[in-house]
Motif scaffolding. Structure first.
Motif, PDB file in Angstrom:
ATOM      1  N   ASN A 209     108.787  38.127  20.634  1.00 35.79           N
ATOM      2  CA  ASN A 209     109.976  38.179  21.521  1.00 35.79           C
ATOM      3  C   ASN A 209     109.535  38.071  23.138  1.00 35.79           C
ATOM      4  OD1 ASN A 209     112.844  38.244  22.304  1.00 35.79           O
ATOM      5  ND2 ASN A 209     112.441  40.756  22.567  1.00 35.79           N
ATOM      6  N   THR A 210     108.565  37.232  23.388  1.00 32.57           N
ATOM      7  CA  THR A 210     108.346  37.080  24.813  1.00 32.57           C
ATOM      8  C   THR A 210     109.040  35.844  25.138  1.00 32.57           C
ATOM      9  OG1 THR A 210     106.084  37.852  24.158  1.00 32.57           O
ATOM     10  CG2 THR A 210     105.839  36.683  26.098  1.00 32.57           C
ATOM     11  N   THR A 211     109.051  35.826  26.618  1.00 33.94           N
ATOM     12  CA  THR A 211     109.561  34.873  27.248  1.00 33.94           C
ATOM     13  C   THR A 211     108.385  33.777  27.680  1.00 33.94           C
ATOM     14  OG1 THR A 211     111.434  36.205  28.256  1.00 33.94           O
ATOM     15  CG2 THR A 211     111.100  33.854  29.490  1.00 33.94           C
ATOM     16  N   ILE A 212     108.579  32.487  27.276  1.00 37.19           N
ATOM     17  CA  ILE A 212     107.493  31.531  27.337  1.00 37.19           C
ATOM     18  C   ILE A 212     107.723  30.233  28.146  1.00 37.19           C
ATOM     19  CG2 ILE A 212     105.788  30.103  26.137  1.00 37.19           C
ATOM     20  CD1 ILE A 212     106.133  32.234  23.642  1.00 37.19           C
ATOM     21  N   LEU A 213     106.814  29.985  29.117  1.00 35.88           N
ATOM     22  CA  LEU A 213     106.859  28.827  29.728  1.00 35.88           C
ATOM     23  C   LEU A 213     105.488  28.044  29.440  1.00 35.88           C
ATOM     24  CD1 LEU A 213     107.800  29.087  33.521  1.00 35.88           C
ATOM     25  CD2 LEU A 213     108.697  27.593  32.026  1.00 35.88           C
TER      26      LEU A 213
ATOM     27  N   PRO B 211     102.813  41.134  27.447  1.00 31.10           N
ATOM     28  CA  PRO B 211     103.410  40.614  28.379  1.00 31.10           C
ATOM     29  C   PRO B 211     104.896  40.345  28.294  1.00 31.10           C
ATOM     30  CG  PRO B 211     102.186  38.937  27.640  1.00 31.10           C
ATOM     31  CD  PRO B 211     101.842  39.950  26.574  1.00 31.10           C
ATOM     32  N   ASP B 212     105.722  40.413  29.239  1.00 28.49           N
ATOM     33  CA  ASP B 212     107.166  39.988  29.198  1.00 28.49           C
ATOM     34  C   ASP B 212     107.275  38.689  29.067  1.00 28.49           C
ATOM     35  OD1 ASP B 212     107.926  42.593  29.026  1.00 28.49           O
ATOM     36  OD2 ASP B 212     107.930  42.706  31.550  1.00 28.49           O
ATOM     37  N   VAL B 213     106.121  37.826  29.812  1.00 27.36           N
ATOM     38  CA  VAL B 213     106.349  36.503  29.986  1.00 27.36           C
ATOM     39  C   VAL B 213     105.013  36.231  29.782  1.00 27.36           C
ATOM     40  CG1 VAL B 213     106.581  34.532  31.895  1.00 27.36           C
ATOM     41  CG2 VAL B 213     108.095  36.643  31.844  1.00 27.36           C
ATOM     42  N   LEU B 214     104.893  34.729  29.103  1.00 29.60           N
ATOM     43  CA  LEU B 214     103.500  33.988  28.910  1.00 29.60           C
ATOM     44  C   LEU B 214     103.953  32.690  29.450  1.00 29.60           C
ATOM     45  CD1 LEU B 214     100.850  34.564  27.264  1.00 29.60           C
ATOM     46  CD2 LEU B 214     102.166  33.557  25.066  1.00 29.60           C
ATOM     47  N   LEU B 215     102.703  32.521  30.511  1.00 28.52           N
ATOM     48  CA  LEU B 215     102.532  31.110  31.001  1.00 28.52           C
ATOM     49  C   LEU B 215     101.517  30.240  30.502  1.00 28.52           C
ATOM     50  CD1 LEU B 215     102.718  32.020  34.613  1.00 28.52           C
ATOM     51  CD2 LEU B 215     104.580  31.492  33.323  1.00 28.52           C
ATOM     52  N   MET B 216     101.875  29.272  29.653  1.00 32.76           N
ATOM     53  CA  MET B 216     100.808  28.387  28.905  1.00 32.76           C
ATOM     54  C   MET B 216     100.743  27.151  29.260  1.00 32.76           C
ATOM     55  SD  MET B 216     101.716  29.755  25.160  1.00 32.76           S
ATOM     56  CE  MET B 216     100.068  29.682  24.373  1.00 32.76           C
TER      57      MET B 216
ATOM     58  N   GLY C 285     112.973  35.812  25.937  1.00 35.70           N
ATOM     59  CA  GLY C 285     112.794  35.767  24.642  1.00 35.70           C
ATOM     60  C   GLY C 285     112.861  34.076  24.056  1.00 35.70           C
ATOM     61  N   THR C 286     112.863  33.162  25.232  1.00 33.15           N
ATOM     62  CA  THR C 286     112.875  31.910  24.614  1.00 33.15           C
ATOM     63  C   THR C 286     111.776  31.051  25.131  1.00 33.15           C
ATOM     64  OG1 THR C 286     114.259  31.112  26.705  1.00 33.15           O
ATOM     65  CG2 THR C 286     115.309  31.834  24.676  1.00 33.15           C
ATOM     66  N   THR C 287     111.341  29.919  24.500  1.00 35.48           N
ATOM     67  CA  THR C 287     110.474  29.128  25.110  1.00 35.48           C
ATOM     68  C   THR C 287     110.804  28.146  25.808  1.00 35.48           C
ATOM     69  OG1 THR C 287     108.793  29.761  23.369  1.00 35.48           O
ATOM     70  CG2 THR C 287     108.388  27.888  24.546  1.00 35.48           C
ATOM     71  N   THR C 288     110.502  27.716  27.148  1.00 37.44           N
ATOM     72  CA  THR C 288     111.064  26.547  27.843  1.00 37.44           C
ATOM     73  C   THR C 288     109.630  25.731  27.976  1.00 37.44           C
ATOM     74  OG1 THR C 288     112.836  27.415  29.017  1.00 37.44           O
ATOM     75  CG2 THR C 288     111.759  25.576  29.901  1.00 37.44           C
ATOM     76  N   VAL C 289     109.790  24.443  27.716  1.00 30.88           N
ATOM     77  CA  VAL C 289     108.520  23.699  27.733  1.00 30.88           C
ATOM     78  C   VAL C 289     108.845  22.609  29.036  1.00 30.88           C
ATOM     79  CG1 VAL C 289     107.073  21.733  26.583  1.00 30.88           C
ATOM     80  CG2 VAL C 289     108.040  23.542  25.351  1.00 30.88           C
ATOM     81  N   LEU C 290     107.750  22.579  29.928  1.00 33.48           N
ATOM     82  CA  LEU C 290     107.805  21.746  30.935  1.00 33.48           C
ATOM     83  C   LEU C 290     106.825  20.501  30.675  1.00 33.48           C
ATOM     84  CD1 LEU C 290     107.008  24.311  33.830  1.00 33.48           C
ATOM     85  CD2 LEU C 290     109.017  23.864  32.969  1.00 33.48           C
ATOM     86  N   VAL C 291     107.518  19.007  30.705  1.00 32.28           N
ATOM     87  CA  VAL C 291     106.987  18.313  29.996  1.00 32.28           C
ATOM     88  C   VAL C 291     106.950  16.890  31.025  1.00 32.28           C
ATOM     89  CG1 VAL C 291     108.990  17.293  28.724  1.00 32.28           C
ATOM     90  CG2 VAL C 291     106.598  16.590  28.076  1.00 32.28           C
TER      91      VAL C 291
ATOM     92  N   MET D 239     115.655  35.479  32.702  1.00 29.45           N
ATOM     93  CA  MET D 239     114.393  36.243  33.069  1.00 29.45           C
ATOM     94  C   MET D 239     113.541  35.664  34.142  1.00 29.45           C
ATOM     95  SD  MET D 239     112.448  38.396  31.624  1.00 29.45           S
ATOM     96  CE  MET D 239     111.047  39.291  32.352  1.00 29.45           C
ATOM     97  N   ILE D 240     113.569  34.244  34.126  1.00 27.52           N
ATOM     98  CA  ILE D 240     112.807  33.647  35.188  1.00 27.52           C
ATOM     99  C   ILE D 240     114.068  32.465  35.787  1.00 27.52           C
ATOM    100  CG2 ILE D 240     110.980  31.864  35.975  1.00 27.52           C
ATOM    101  CD1 ILE D 240     109.588  33.195  33.539  1.00 27.52           C
ATOM    102  N   GLU D 241     114.123  32.513  37.034  1.00 24.01           N
ATOM    103  CA  GLU D 241     114.977  31.660  37.565  1.00 24.01           C
ATOM    104  C   GLU D 241     114.616  30.704  38.872  1.00 24.01           C
ATOM    105  OE1 GLU D 241     119.024  32.845  38.448  1.00 24.01           O
ATOM    106  OE2 GLU D 241     119.641  30.716  39.227  1.00 24.01           O
ATOM    107  N   PHE D 242     114.676  29.626  38.848  1.00 23.36           N
ATOM    108  CA  PHE D 242     114.084  28.635  40.048  1.00 23.36           C
ATOM    109  C   PHE D 242     115.413  28.426  40.805  1.00 23.36           C
ATOM    110  CE2 PHE D 242     109.590  27.454  40.129  1.00 23.36           C
ATOM    111  CZ  PHE D 242     109.144  28.139  38.973  1.00 23.36           C
TER     112      PHE D 242
END
Ligand code: ADP
Ligand code: ADP
Length: 227
Positions: A186-190, A154-159, A27-33, A1-4
């Motif tokens: 079912n939103t793709t979350i960063l 939204p398709d994507v949620l940035l938090m 549909g997954t949550t990726t956490v940037l820490v 869905m999102i690719e760097f």
């Protein structure tokens, strides 16, 4: 869905992120820490084009974000930040309705959606619809911010540190509530945080940042087993 793909972002003579690559599945949550200043917020802003890459490519659903109309891109991407910037002169309901209105939804559909989201966020609509943000607590305002970001599906949620300004108990409550709704939407979350505990709790995948680089990208389970 999102690719760097090999993304570098330079501000003047500061390299904010360097050669960053990772992929976020739908549909997954990726956490940037990682600690402050290591490039997490910059990475987020590259997704909704608040910033553009110096080098490399950010793909949204397979398309280079540079080739997508910015307005169109942002309508599909909800954004929640620490100091959420609710409109203080607008009621809770009007705040949540912002993007659906821009999208031209019928008013009945908007009203139903607002009530549904306020219920989901534990803000009974009959009580909170017509209140104004300055009348609410920090935790309640942050709930409105999340409801607003979710309003137009939204398709994507940035938090970006969405719960960072809250006391620990309210924060834990909101994390739990968010985990519950996450499975329904079912939103793709960063999700950005500097708390490893929050990352392990919220993420399907975790990207650990250290001065502009992703040093580990894996599931919470694998990160705990191979720190
Ligand atoms: P965070 O809470 O993610 O640590 P920062 O305090 O690093 O946020 O940055 C807050 C905002 O200020 C961001 O929008 C960022 O783009 C901007 N910013 C950060 N550092 C600088 C800088 N050196 N010059 C100009 N703007 C900056
Ligand atoms: P984090 O979110 O992890 O705190 P940021 O992405 O906000 O990190 O910042 C990464 C680096 O880039 C920091 O050194 C910050 O000062 C710098 N930076 C961020 N935004 C700007 C900006 N608009 N102008 C100049 N430097 C910036």
């Amino acid at each position: 869905m999102i690719e760097f793909q090999n993304v570098t972002k330079v501000y003047g003579d500061t390299v904010a992120i360097e050669n960053v690559s990772f992929e976020v599945e739908k549909g997954t949550t990726t956490v940037l820490v990682g600690p402050s200043g290591c490039g997490k917020t910059t990475t987020m802003k590259l997704v909704n084009r608040l910033e553009d890459p110096t080098e490399g490519t950010v793909y949204y659903d397979g398309t280079d974000t540079q080739e997508i109309d910015v307005t169109k891109l942002r309508r599909n991407i909800g954004y929640v930040i620490q100091e959420i910037g609710l409109f203080n002169h607008m009621s809770v309901a009007e705040n949540v309705a912002t993007v659906p209105k821009l999208k031209g939804w019928e008013s009945e559909r908007i009203d139903a959606r607002v009530d549904e989201l306020l219920k989901l966020m534990d803000l009974p609509p009959e009580k909170y619809r017509d209140q104004y943000p300055p009348e609410l607590s920090g935790g309640q305002r942050q709930r409105v911010g999340v409801a607003r970001a979710l309003a137009a599906d939204p398709d994507v949620l940035l938090m970006d540190e969405p719960f960072g300004a809250l006391d620990p108990i309210t924060r834990a409550d909101l994390q739990d509530e968010f985990l519950e709704i996450q499975s329904e939407i079912n939103t793709t979350i960063l999700f950005v945080t500097h708390s490893i505990d929050e990352a392990l709790k919220m993420g399907d995948k975790i990207a650990i940042f250290d001065v502009g680089k992703v040093v580990q990208y894996d599931t919470p389970k694998n990160i705990i087993e191979n720190p």
